[in-house]
Design a protein around this motif. Structure first.
Motif, mmCIF file in Angstrom:
data_model
loop_
_atom_site.group_PDB
_atom_site.id
_atom_site.type_symbol
_atom_site.label_atom_id
_atom_site.label_comp_id
_atom_site.label_asym_id
_atom_site.label_seq_id
_atom_site.Cartn_x
_atom_site.Cartn_y
_atom_site.Cartn_z
ATOM 1 N N PRO A 40 59.746 37.949 43.327
ATOM 2 C CA PRO A 40 60.216 36.677 43.494
ATOM 3 C C PRO A 40 59.252 35.535 43.375
ATOM 4 O O PRO A 40 59.429 34.455 42.844
ATOM 5 N N LEU A 41 58.243 35.573 44.435
ATOM 6 C CA LEU A 41 57.181 34.429 44.381
ATOM 7 C C LEU A 41 56.598 34.456 42.764
ATOM 8 O O LEU A 41 56.264 33.276 42.338
ATOM 9 N N VAL A 87 65.971 31.770 43.197
ATOM 10 C CA VAL A 87 64.940 32.341 44.412
ATOM 11 C C VAL A 87 65.480 31.928 45.596
ATOM 12 O O VAL A 87 65.502 33.087 46.576
ATOM 13 N N GLN A 88 66.050 30.994 45.850
ATOM 14 C CA GLN A 88 67.094 30.717 46.950
ATOM 15 C C GLN A 88 68.072 31.684 47.320
ATOM 16 O O GLN A 88 68.272 32.191 48.392
ATOM 17 N N PRO A 126 58.394 38.155 49.447
ATOM 18 C CA PRO A 126 58.011 37.418 48.340
ATOM 19 C C PRO A 126 57.387 38.295 47.028
ATOM 20 O O PRO A 126 57.756 38.031 45.914
ATOM 21 N N LEU A 180 59.026 32.519 40.851
ATOM 22 C CA LEU A 180 58.891 31.156 41.274
ATOM 23 C C LEU A 180 57.854 30.188 40.609
ATOM 24 O O LEU A 180 57.886 29.038 40.385
ATOM 25 N N THR A 214 62.199 28.643 50.202
ATOM 26 C CA THR A 214 63.315 29.573 50.809
ATOM 27 C C THR A 214 63.670 29.348 51.927
ATOM 28 O O THR A 214 64.705 29.844 52.469
ATOM 29 N N ALA A 268 50.277 32.538 42.317
ATOM 30 C CA ALA A 268 51.260 33.470 42.913
ATOM 31 C C ALA A 268 50.641 34.505 44.128
ATOM 32 O O ALA A 268 51.405 34.900 44.908
ATOM 33 N N TYR A 314 56.477 29.478 48.575
ATOM 34 C CA TYR A 314 57.565 30.381 48.648
ATOM 35 C C TYR A 314 58.432 30.141 49.909
ATOM 36 O O TYR A 314 59.726 29.915 49.822
ATOM 37 N N GLN A 315 57.779 30.208 51.183
ATOM 38 C CA GLN A 315 58.278 29.925 52.253
ATOM 39 C C GLN A 315 58.907 28.692 52.576
ATOM 40 O O GLN A 315 59.952 28.612 53.029
#
Length: 232
Positions: free
Chosen positions: A92-93, A81-82, A223, A96, A213, A200, A209-210
């Protein structure tokens, strides 16, 4: 289940979708997860062929092994993800969240199975449902995931749900009734998916997510947008 995992990852290698030129943590992740598959198959063999004393001792090792899986599974998920290298058929989110949640659901079900080890009927069925939650990555590598966007993950999960259904049918065929452990196991699997979706697609998921990342290439990726396809 072991066959699905071996087939999925073998196909990945044969089709050139996987490379050994990956960070060491990815190789550690692979060894640990394939090691779990060996432990699970061996435990089933020991439970039916014996010696049961070894089955019980290995069971405690298996619990510790699950902790390793949670750590390395989550670490590799966060790494992808990063780096912005989430497979393009996943948001992506969502990726994660669903990878660690599958592991947490697996650990919860197997933990419940271990707690009921005195009752073989419950023990083996709950363990089976926990293991089934880990088969998704193998199934996903066998399905045409790009063609299943935007429901690629959900499609793989639906296939995984067929595994306990097979057990339910087997019970009915053999005994004329279904053991209640199947309903709890199947319910636990579905609950894992419900919680995954709830996190999610919520402000909590976005905040997660924020935080994960921040300061990485993944921060520049939307995301909940599907990454561009490398297929064009």
């Amino acid at each position: 289940m072991a066959g699905l995992l071996i087939a999925g990852f073998s196909l990945n290698i044969v089709m050139g979708r996987s490379s050994f030129e990956r960070p060491i943590i990815v190789h550690a992740h692979a060894i640990i997860f394939m090691g779990w598959m060996v432990i699970y198959v061996l435990q089933n063999w020991l439970a039916t062929k014996g010696p049961l004393a070894l089955h019980r001792r290995l069971g405690w090792l298996a619990l510790g092994w699950l902790a390793l899986m949670l750590y390395f599974g989550t670490a590799v998920t966060v790494m992808n993800v990063q780096a912005g290298t989430v497979p393009f058929f996943f948001q992506p989110l969502h990726f994660l969240v669903f990878d660690p949640m599958s592991l947490i659901g697996c650990i919860a079900l197997i933990g419940a199975g271990v707690s009921m080890r005195a009752d073989t009927g419950w023990h083996r069925r709950l363990n089976y449902c926990g293991m089934a939650l880990l088969v998704g990555p193998g199934v996903g590598r066998l399905l045409p995931m790009p063609l299943l966007i935007p429901y690629a993950y959900q499609s793989a999960f639906a296939v995984v749900l067929l595994l306990p259904v097979i057990g339910i049918v087997a019970d009915w065929w053999r005994d004329g009734r279904v053991h209640p452990a199947w309903w709890w196991g199947l319910g636990g699997m579905i609950a894992t998916e419900v919680v995954t979706e709830a996190i999610a697609f919520s402000p909590m998921g976005l905040s997660l997510y924020q935080a994960v990342t921040a300061g990485t290439p993944g921060a520049a990726i939307a995301p909940l947008a599907f990454p561009p396809s490398p297929l064009g």
